[in-house]
Design a protein around this motif. Structure first.
Motif, PDB file in Angstrom:
ATOM      1  N   VAL A  61       0.835  -1.209   0.000  1.00  0.00           N
ATOM      2  CA  VAL A  61       0.000   0.000   0.000  1.00  0.00           C
ATOM      3  C   VAL A  61       0.871   1.261   0.000  1.00  0.00           C
ATOM      4  O   VAL A  61       0.551   2.255  -0.656  1.00  0.00           O
ATOM      5  N   GLY A  62       1.985   1.207   0.732  1.00  0.00           N
ATOM      6  CA  GLY A  62       2.851   2.380   0.847  1.00  0.00           C
ATOM      7  C   GLY A  62       3.896   2.481  -0.254  1.00  0.00           C
ATOM      8  O   GLY A  62       4.656   3.447  -0.306  1.00  0.00           O
ATOM      9  N   GLY A  63       3.956   1.470  -1.120  1.00  0.00           N
ATOM     10  CA  GLY A  63       4.921   1.496  -2.217  1.00  0.00           C
ATOM     11  C   GLY A  63       6.365   1.562  -1.733  1.00  0.00           C
ATOM     12  O   GLY A  63       7.129   2.458  -2.109  1.00  0.00           O
ATOM     13  N   MET A  64       6.747   0.629  -0.882  1.00  0.00           N
ATOM     14  CA  MET A  64       8.114   0.634  -0.326  1.00  0.00           C
ATOM     15  C   MET A  64       8.472  -0.792   0.104  1.00  0.00           C
ATOM     16  O   MET A  64       7.589  -1.641   0.213  1.00  0.00           O
ATOM     17  N   LYS A  65       9.768  -1.037   0.337  1.00  0.00           N
ATOM     18  CA  LYS A  65      10.187  -2.337   0.836  1.00  0.00           C
ATOM     19  C   LYS A  65      10.840  -2.130   2.196  1.00  0.00           C
ATOM     20  O   LYS A  65      11.739  -1.297   2.335  1.00  0.00           O
ATOM     21  N   LEU A  66      10.392  -2.853   3.203  1.00  0.00           N
ATOM     22  CA  LEU A  66      11.013  -2.721   4.526  1.00  0.00           C
ATOM     23  C   LEU A  66      11.698  -4.018   4.953  1.00  0.00           C
ATOM     24  O   LEU A  66      12.853  -4.032   5.311  1.00  0.00           O
ATOM     25  N   LEU A  67      10.962  -5.131   4.901  1.00  0.00           N
ATOM     26  CA  LEU A  67      11.551  -6.391   5.370  1.00  0.00           C
ATOM     27  C   LEU A  67      12.269  -7.088   4.219  1.00  0.00           C
ATOM     28  O   LEU A  67      11.782  -8.074   3.663  1.00  0.00           O
ATOM     29  N   ASP A  68      13.430  -6.588   3.903  1.00  0.00           N
ATOM     30  CA  ASP A  68      14.215  -7.165   2.814  1.00  0.00           C
ATOM     31  C   ASP A  68      14.965  -8.394   3.327  1.00  0.00           C
ATOM     32  O   ASP A  68      15.621  -8.344   4.375  1.00  0.00           O
ATOM     33  N   ALA A  69      14.859  -9.510   2.585  1.00  0.00           N
ATOM     34  CA  ALA A  69      15.448 -10.780   3.037  1.00  0.00           C
ATOM     35  C   ALA A  69      16.973 -10.697   3.164  1.00  0.00           C
ATOM     36  O   ALA A  69      17.565 -11.357   4.018  1.00  0.00           O
ATOM     37  N   GLU A  70      17.611  -9.887   2.325  1.00  0.00           N
ATOM     38  CA  GLU A  70      19.082  -9.781   2.407  1.00  0.00           C
ATOM     39  C   GLU A  70      19.526  -8.872   3.544  1.00  0.00           C
ATOM     40  O   GLU A  70      20.514  -9.130   4.223  1.00  0.00           O
ATOM     41  N   GLN A  71      18.765  -7.814   3.725  1.00  0.00           N
ATOM     42  CA  GLN A  71      19.128  -6.860   4.781  1.00  0.00           C
ATOM     43  C   GLN A  71      18.804  -7.414   6.177  1.00  0.00           C
ATOM     44  O   GLN A  71      19.538  -7.159   7.136  1.00  0.00           O
ATOM     45  N   PHE A  72      17.731  -8.185   6.264  1.00  0.00           N
ATOM     46  CA  PHE A  72      17.294  -8.729   7.566  1.00  0.00           C
ATOM     47  C   PHE A  72      17.061 -10.235   7.451  1.00  0.00           C
ATOM     48  O   PHE A  72      15.922 -10.708   7.592  1.00  0.00           O
ATOM     49  N   PRO A  73      18.150 -11.013   7.228  1.00  0.00           N
ATOM     50  CA  PRO A  73      17.959 -12.453   6.983  1.00  0.00           C
ATOM     51  C   PRO A  73      17.312 -13.199   8.156  1.00  0.00           C
ATOM     52  O   PRO A  73      16.461 -14.065   7.952  1.00  0.00           O
ATOM     53  N   SER A  74      17.712 -12.871   9.390  1.00  0.00           N
ATOM     54  CA  SER A  74      17.183 -13.618  10.546  1.00  0.00           C
ATOM     55  C   SER A  74      15.717 -13.264  10.795  1.00  0.00           C
ATOM     56  O   SER A  74      14.894 -14.138  11.090  1.00  0.00           O
ATOM     57  N   LEU A  75      15.401 -11.989  10.674  1.00  0.00           N
ATOM     58  CA  LEU A  75      14.020 -11.555  10.901  1.00  0.00           C
ATOM     59  C   LEU A  75      13.108 -12.127   9.811  1.00  0.00           C
ATOM     60  O   LEU A  75      11.982 -12.554  10.080  1.00  0.00           O
ATOM     61  N   HIS A  76      13.646 -12.173   8.604  1.00  0.00           N
ATOM     62  CA  HIS A  76      12.885 -12.726   7.481  1.00  0.00           C
ATOM     63  C   HIS A  76      12.606 -14.213   7.697  1.00  0.00           C
ATOM     64  O   HIS A  76      11.488 -14.688   7.477  1.00  0.00           O
ATOM     65  N   GLU A  77      13.613 -14.915   8.191  1.00  0.00           N
ATOM     66  CA  GLU A  77      13.443 -16.352   8.436  1.00  0.00           C
ATOM     67  C   GLU A  77      12.446 -16.583   9.581  1.00  0.00           C
ATOM     68  O   GLU A  77      11.590 -17.467   9.513  1.00  0.00           O
ATOM     69  N   TRP A  78      12.586 -15.784  10.631  1.00  0.00           N
ATOM     70  CA  TRP A  78      11.625 -15.892  11.737  1.00  0.00           C
ATOM     71  C   TRP A  78      10.196 -15.673  11.231  1.00  0.00           C
ATOM     72  O   TRP A  78       9.276 -16.407  11.580  1.00  0.00           O
ATOM     73  N   ALA A  79      10.028 -14.648  10.366  1.00  0.00           N
ATOM     74  CA  ALA A  79       8.698 -14.323   9.847  1.00  0.00           C
ATOM     75  C   ALA A  79       8.099 -15.520   9.121  1.00  0.00           C
ATOM     76  O   ALA A  79       6.909 -15.831   9.277  1.00  0.00           O
ATOM     77  N   GLN A  80       8.955 -16.211   8.340  1.00  0.00           N
ATOM     78  CA  GLN A  80       8.475 -17.396   7.613  1.00  0.00           C
ATOM     79  C   GLN A  80       8.107 -18.524   8.585  1.00  0.00           C
ATOM     80  O   GLN A  80       7.065 -19.162   8.434  1.00  0.00           O
ATOM     81  N   ASN A  81       8.972 -18.746   9.582  1.00  0.00           N
ATOM     82  CA  ASN A  81       8.672 -19.774  10.598  1.00  0.00           C
ATOM     83  C   ASN A  81       7.370 -19.483  11.307  1.00  0.00           C
ATOM     84  O   ASN A  81       6.530 -20.360  11.507  1.00  0.00           O
ATOM     85  N   PHE A  82       7.229 -18.231  11.704  1.00  0.00           N
ATOM     86  CA  PHE A  82       6.080 -17.851  12.520  1.00  0.00           C
ATOM     87  C   PHE A  82       4.775 -18.007  11.745  1.00  0.00           C
ATOM     88  O   PHE A  82       3.822 -18.613  12.214  1.00  0.00           O
ATOM     89  N   ILE A  83       4.770 -17.472  10.520  1.00  0.00           N
ATOM     90  CA  ILE A  83       3.516 -17.437   9.773  1.00  0.00           C
ATOM     91  C   ILE A  83       3.098 -18.822   9.299  1.00  0.00           C
ATOM     92  O   ILE A  83       1.927 -19.047   8.984  1.00  0.00           O
ATOM     93  N   HIS A  84       4.040 -19.768   9.269  1.00  0.00           N
ATOM     94  CA  HIS A  84       3.676 -21.123   8.854  1.00  0.00           C
ATOM     95  C   HIS A  84       3.309 -22.033  10.022  1.00  0.00           C
ATOM     96  O   HIS A  84       3.030 -23.202   9.831  1.00  0.00           O
TER      97      HIS A  84
END
Lengths: 198, 198
Positions: free
Chosen positions: A143-166
């Motif tokens: 909606v805001g036309g931007m990227k915040l949770l970039d997998a390369e910039q935040f690899p651990s947070l990105h992985e956690w997000a995938q674990n959590f949501i699944h």
């Protein structure tokens, strides 16, 4: 009905009417004060944790408990509103707002490094509080036309997000993405119209 | 514990975490959707009215029920925010905001004429919803440096306010006036500081 608990703030004119209604009905209730100004959005989670003992949300150790609460506050005050601020910002304010949101996420990235969940091996309070990231943040990004949770910039947070949501219990409660997109689009338009009328 | 009911909005990232916590704990609950955008602040009152039958808050007649709900919405959207708007307005906006708040109160004055309570002989939903007037409005008047509920201009509403606030169950739940004054003073200062930083 079991025991009724009223979580309210004495200053709120919207809360007192509920208390009056319970009294009119002759319903016994336990009054639990919540200071609305402290913006403690985790009070209901803590109440649930104290009421039902299985799957503790907070650590036993008082120091670790205090830390988890402190991080929860950080997520609510910095990360949620940072992302929302970046979502609604326009023009030259956009870049600054996005940068500020990224700074907050960088703190979370450090916090989750080397762990499966913020709570360790199990989902804890901070996982629930940060749990909007995999679903809601993604909608805010669109909606805001931007990227915040970039997998390369935040690899651990990105992985956690995938674990959590699944996790199955998490998935079960997520609102349809399209519904959220409509909701945020409408909210952003509303915020912009408010700003235009200033 | 009896049945747990979760009154929440599917779009809210602050509500979903409570649902996750209840699922983690294995607590059965009934999910009651509240559309936050409709700003229906009476949903909990209606829920209480449906759960406990004594002292009905809403009339039996469907048309009268709809009217009571409509007036409750009017009080929340026009009267509460009108008074609050008048409380925080400064300079040349003050007079306009006060006038607008008075217009809303004039509708309530007509509505209560010839009745003891909005609910008739007994306190009903609309009395609870308008119940902030005798205590909170008075504090807003002091903090905002204005008079809204004038006994001569609004004789019936003023009399209702006196009747309502002297009901014992109502009196029991009122926060100390001094506490409210401090709270509103702080809130007004905060609003002004936000406006100054625009």
């Amino acid at each position: 009905m079991g025991e009724v608990k009223l979580i309210a703030s004495t200053e709120s004119l919207f809360c007192v009417r509920i208390e009056w209604a319970l009294k009119l009905k002759g319903v016994e209730y336990k009054y639990i004060e919540e200071d609305l100004r402290s913006k403690s959005k985790t009070v209901i989670l803590e109440y649930i944790d104290e009421t039902w003992k299985e799957n503790p949300l907070l650590p036993q150790d008082p120091y670790q408990r205090a830390l988890a609460r402190c991080w929860a506050k950080f997520v609510d005050e910095k990360c949620v509103f940072g992302a929302w601020g970046a979502c609604i910002a326009k023009g030259e304010e956009k870049e600054k707002a996005v940068e500020s949101a990224l700074e907050s996420l960088a703190f979370l990235e450090k916090q989750i490094q080397g762990k499966k969940f913020f709570g360790g091996e199990q989902i804890g309070l901070l996982d629930l509080v940060a749990g909007w990231i995999p679903h809601w943040l993604n909608v805010m990004e669109e909606v805001g036309g931007m990227k915040l949770l970039d997998a390369e910039q935040f690899p651990s947070l990105h992985e956690w997000a995938q674990n959590f949501i699944h996790t199955s219990l998490v998935k079960e409660c997520l609102p349809p993405r399209e519904k959220l997109v409509n909701y945020f689009n409408a909210s952003v338009s509303y915020m912009h119209s408010l700003a235009a009328n200033k």
